[in-house]
Design a protein around this motif. Structure first.
Motif, PDB file in Angstrom:
ATOM      1  N   PHE A   1       0.816  -1.209   0.000  1.00  0.00           N
ATOM      2  CA  PHE A   1       0.000   0.000   0.000  1.00  0.00           C
ATOM      3  C   PHE A   1       0.854   1.265   0.000  1.00  0.00           C
ATOM      4  CE2 PHE A   1      -3.135  -3.124   1.458  1.00  0.00           C
ATOM      5  CZ  PHE A   1      -4.148  -2.856   0.550  1.00  0.00           C
ATOM      6  N   LYS A   2       2.016   1.208   0.621  1.00  0.00           N
ATOM      7  CA  LYS A   2       2.921   2.357   0.542  1.00  0.00           C
ATOM      8  C   LYS A   2       3.433   2.533  -0.884  1.00  0.00           C
ATOM      9  CE  LYS A   2       4.553   3.082   5.259  1.00  0.00           C
ATOM     10  NZ  LYS A   2       5.729   3.143   6.162  1.00  0.00           N
ATOM     11  N   GLY A   3       3.619   1.427  -1.592  1.00  0.00           N
ATOM     12  CA  GLY A   3       4.026   1.515  -2.993  1.00  0.00           C
ATOM     13  C   GLY A   3       2.950   2.168  -3.840  1.00  0.00           C
ATOM     14  N   GLU A   4       1.685   1.799  -3.609  1.00  0.00           N
ATOM     15  CA  GLU A   4       0.577   2.420  -4.337  1.00  0.00           C
ATOM     16  C   GLU A   4       0.483   3.913  -3.995  1.00  0.00           C
ATOM     17  OE1 GLU A   4      -3.104   0.430  -3.665  1.00  0.00           O
ATOM     18  OE2 GLU A   4      -2.638  -1.205  -5.061  1.00  0.00           O
ATOM     19  N   PHE A   5       0.667   4.215  -2.735  1.00  0.00           N
ATOM     20  CA  PHE A   5       0.621   5.614  -2.277  1.00  0.00           C
ATOM     21  C   PHE A   5       1.727   6.422  -2.953  1.00  0.00           C
ATOM     22  CE2 PHE A   5       1.871   8.874   0.851  1.00  0.00           C
ATOM     23  CZ  PHE A   5       0.650   9.509   1.076  1.00  0.00           C
ATOM     24  N   ALA A   6       2.950   5.878  -2.965  1.00  0.00           N
ATOM     25  CA  ALA A   6       4.085   6.581  -3.577  1.00  0.00           C
ATOM     26  C   ALA A   6       3.853   6.785  -5.074  1.00  0.00           C
ATOM     27  CB  ALA A   6       5.371   5.788  -3.343  1.00  0.00           C
ATOM     28  N   ARG A   7       3.280   5.781  -5.734  1.00  0.00           N
ATOM     29  CA  ARG A   7       3.012   5.919  -7.169  1.00  0.00           C
ATOM     30  C   ARG A   7       2.030   7.063  -7.438  1.00  0.00           C
ATOM     31  NH1 ARG A   7       3.505   3.296 -11.937  1.00  0.00           N
ATOM     32  NH2 ARG A   7       1.878   3.750 -13.459  1.00  0.00           N
ATOM     33  N   ALA A   8       0.968   7.124  -6.633  1.00  0.00           N
ATOM     34  CA  ALA A   8      -0.014   8.189  -6.819  1.00  0.00           C
ATOM     35  C   ALA A   8       0.643   9.562  -6.679  1.00  0.00           C
ATOM     36  CB  ALA A   8      -1.150   8.033  -5.810  1.00  0.00           C
ATOM     37  N   LEU A   9       1.512   9.710  -5.668  1.00  0.00           N
ATOM     38  CA  LEU A   9       2.160  10.999  -5.447  1.00  0.00           C
ATOM     39  C   LEU A   9       3.175  11.328  -6.526  1.00  0.00           C
ATOM     40  CD1 LEU A   9       2.824  11.073  -1.592  1.00  0.00           C
ATOM     41  CD2 LEU A   9       0.858  11.927  -2.870  1.00  0.00           C
ATOM     42  N   ALA A  10       3.877  10.307  -7.035  1.00  0.00           N
ATOM     43  CA  ALA A  10       4.920  10.539  -8.030  1.00  0.00           C
ATOM     44  C   ALA A  10       4.371  11.136  -9.317  1.00  0.00           C
ATOM     45  CB  ALA A  10       5.649   9.231  -8.332  1.00  0.00           C
ATOM     46  N   LEU A  11       3.080  10.973  -9.542  1.00  0.00           N
ATOM     47  CA  LEU A  11       2.456  11.478 -10.763  1.00  0.00           C
ATOM     48  C   LEU A  11       2.086  12.954 -10.678  1.00  0.00           C
ATOM     49  CD1 LEU A  11       0.093   8.435 -11.441  1.00  0.00           C
ATOM     50  CD2 LEU A  11       2.164   9.035 -12.720  1.00  0.00           C
ATOM     51  N   HIS A  12       2.239  13.543  -9.489  1.00  0.00           N
ATOM     52  CA  HIS A  12       1.824  14.938  -9.274  1.00  0.00           C
ATOM     53  C   HIS A  12       2.854  15.640  -8.396  1.00  0.00           C
ATOM     54  CE1 HIS A  12      -2.201  13.838 -10.793  1.00  0.00           C
ATOM     55  NE2 HIS A  12      -2.063  12.738 -10.070  1.00  0.00           N
ATOM     56  N   ASP A  13       2.703  16.946  -8.291  1.00  0.00           N
ATOM     57  CA  ASP A  13       3.543  17.683  -7.359  1.00  0.00           C
ATOM     58  C   ASP A  13       2.683  18.128  -6.189  1.00  0.00           C
ATOM     59  OD1 ASP A  13       5.791  18.758  -6.305  1.00  0.00           O
ATOM     60  OD2 ASP A  13       5.817  20.563  -7.551  1.00  0.00           O
ATOM     61  N   ALA A  14       3.297  18.269  -5.048  1.00  0.00           N
ATOM     62  CA  ALA A  14       2.580  18.695  -3.849  1.00  0.00           C
ATOM     63  C   ALA A  14       3.495  19.569  -3.011  1.00  0.00           C
ATOM     64  CB  ALA A  14       2.125  17.483  -3.037  1.00  0.00           C
ATOM     65  N   GLY A  15       2.889  20.528  -2.343  1.00  0.00           N
ATOM     66  CA  GLY A  15       3.677  21.410  -1.498  1.00  0.00           C
ATOM     67  C   GLY A  15       3.200  21.462  -0.072  1.00  0.00           C
ATOM     68  N   SER A  16       2.183  20.651   0.239  1.00  0.00           N
ATOM     69  CA  SER A  16       1.644  20.643   1.594  1.00  0.00           C
ATOM     70  C   SER A  16       1.017  19.293   1.864  1.00  0.00           C
ATOM     71  CB  SER A  16       0.590  21.739   1.757  1.00  0.00           C
ATOM     72  OG  SER A  16      -0.579  21.420   1.011  1.00  0.00           O
ATOM     73  N   VAL A  17       0.771  19.037   3.140  1.00  0.00           N
ATOM     74  CA  VAL A  17       0.132  17.773   3.506  1.00  0.00           C
ATOM     75  C   VAL A  17      -1.281  17.708   2.932  1.00  0.00           C
ATOM     76  CG1 VAL A  17      -0.677  18.655   5.730  1.00  0.00           C
ATOM     77  CG2 VAL A  17      -0.382  16.197   5.420  1.00  0.00           C
ATOM     78  N   GLY A  18      -1.947  18.857   2.834  1.00  0.00           N
ATOM     79  CA  GLY A  18      -3.268  18.885   2.234  1.00  0.00           C
ATOM     80  C   GLY A  18      -3.245  18.448   0.782  1.00  0.00           C
ATOM     81  N   ASP A  19      -2.222  18.883   0.041  1.00  0.00           N
ATOM     82  CA  ASP A  19      -2.065  18.459  -1.349  1.00  0.00           C
ATOM     83  C   ASP A  19      -1.883  16.947  -1.434  1.00  0.00           C
ATOM     84  OD1 ASP A  19      -2.176  21.104  -2.163  1.00  0.00           O
ATOM     85  OD2 ASP A  19      -0.001  21.323  -2.325  1.00  0.00           O
ATOM     86  N   VAL A  20      -1.074  16.412  -0.528  1.00  0.00           N
ATOM     87  CA  VAL A  20      -0.818  14.970  -0.510  1.00  0.00           C
ATOM     88  C   VAL A  20      -2.118  14.201  -0.291  1.00  0.00           C
ATOM     89  CG1 VAL A  20       0.291  13.102   0.793  1.00  0.00           C
ATOM     90  CG2 VAL A  20       1.577  15.181   0.233  1.00  0.00           C
ATOM     91  N   VAL A  21      -2.921  14.668   0.651  1.00  0.00           N
ATOM     92  CA  VAL A  21      -4.198  14.014   0.938  1.00  0.00           C
ATOM     93  C   VAL A  21      -5.101  14.046  -0.295  1.00  0.00           C
ATOM     94  CG1 VAL A  21      -6.311  14.151   2.314  1.00  0.00           C
ATOM     95  CG2 VAL A  21      -4.087  14.471   3.409  1.00  0.00           C
ATOM     96  N   ASP A  22      -5.176  15.197  -0.944  1.00  0.00           N
ATOM     97  CA  ASP A  22      -6.040  15.331  -2.116  1.00  0.00           C
ATOM     98  C   ASP A  22      -5.596  14.399  -3.242  1.00  0.00           C
ATOM     99  OD1 ASP A  22      -7.529  17.249  -0.819  1.00  0.00           O
ATOM    100  OD2 ASP A  22      -6.526  18.956  -1.791  1.00  0.00           O
TER     101      ASP A  22
END
Length: 230
Positions: free
Chosen positions: A187-208
């Motif tokens: 599940f951490k791998g799936e989470f990392a993949r989702a984030l790698a496709l976008h940029d984020a600058g805050s924890v709120g961005d990560v959640v979204d």
């Protein structure tokens, strides 16, 4: 954003890159300790390495490979590490891996494209009577300062260089609410993949981003997120 992944005990052998050149690795401030560790590990007699690394005779090849750290071929770090998390990440199908990095006992932290050889050394190992934590001191923490960090490393590797304020993730079962271990890496791998496709600058961005990818994320306003598995 930089997503720092945990390393894996299992790693791909071989590679087509030139032998290890520490000057080619990111975070050059880590070079002196990297050199000390590579020198110490590569000159450790194989029989002694089996005990130091706590591996069996069946894995003698791993210890033998360490003696060739300066001469073995390299490959990008994101291709070197294997296992459940990296299967779920499926980095080979990502157009851009520049947001990914990997924590390492030997190299501290490396970016996805950094060329590294096969090696065997864990965050809990002692080398020359010294723990990895004592060898790295505050260097990893300092190297990762100034960036927005999503830290997916396991506890052992986080202690090698804690990152104050970094986003972390706890994986729990949706049925029992207990922290899970067997599928944690998947599940951490799936989470990392989702984030790698976008940029984020805050924890709120990560959640979204994670929620848009279909992941069940609980967020209480702090830097620790809870990923609830089906």
């Amino acid at each position: 954003m930089l997503i720092v992944l945990p390393p894996s005990e299992t790693k791909s052998h071989g590679g087509s890159g030139a032998p290890l050149d520490l000057a080619e690795l990111s975070f050059p401030e880590l070079t002196p300790v990297r050199r000390e560790l590579v020198d110490a590990l590569s000159t450790l007699p194989v029989d002694d390495a089996l005990e130091t690394l706590k591996i069996s005779e069946k894995l003698r090849g791993e210890a033998e490979s360490n003696t060739r750290l300066w001469t073995n071929p390299t490959m990008p770090a994101i291709e070197r590490y294997t296992g459940v998390l990296y299967d779920a990440l499926d980095a080979a199908t990502l157009e851009d891996t520049s947001r990914l990095a990997v924590g390492s006992a030997l190299f501290g932290v490396v970016r996805a494209a950094d060329p590294i050889p096969h090696y065997r050394l864990s965050g809990g190992s002692k080398l020359g009577g010294r723990t990895m934590k004592s060898r790295w001191g505050k260097l990893i923490t300092e190297a990762l300062s100034g960036e927005f960090i999503v830290d997916l490393r396991s506890g052992t590797y986080q202690t090698l260089g804690k990152v104050p304020g970094a986003v972390t993730v706890r994986v729990v079962s949706g049925e029992t609410r207990q922290v899970i271990s067997h599928f944690n890496k998947h599940f951490k791998g799936e989470f990392a993949r989702a984030l790698a496709l976008h940029d984020a600058g805050s924890v709120g961005d990560v959640v979204d981003i994670a929620r848009a990818a279909g992941l069940d994320i609980e967020f209480d306003g702090g830097p620790e997120l809870t990923l609830v598995t089906p």
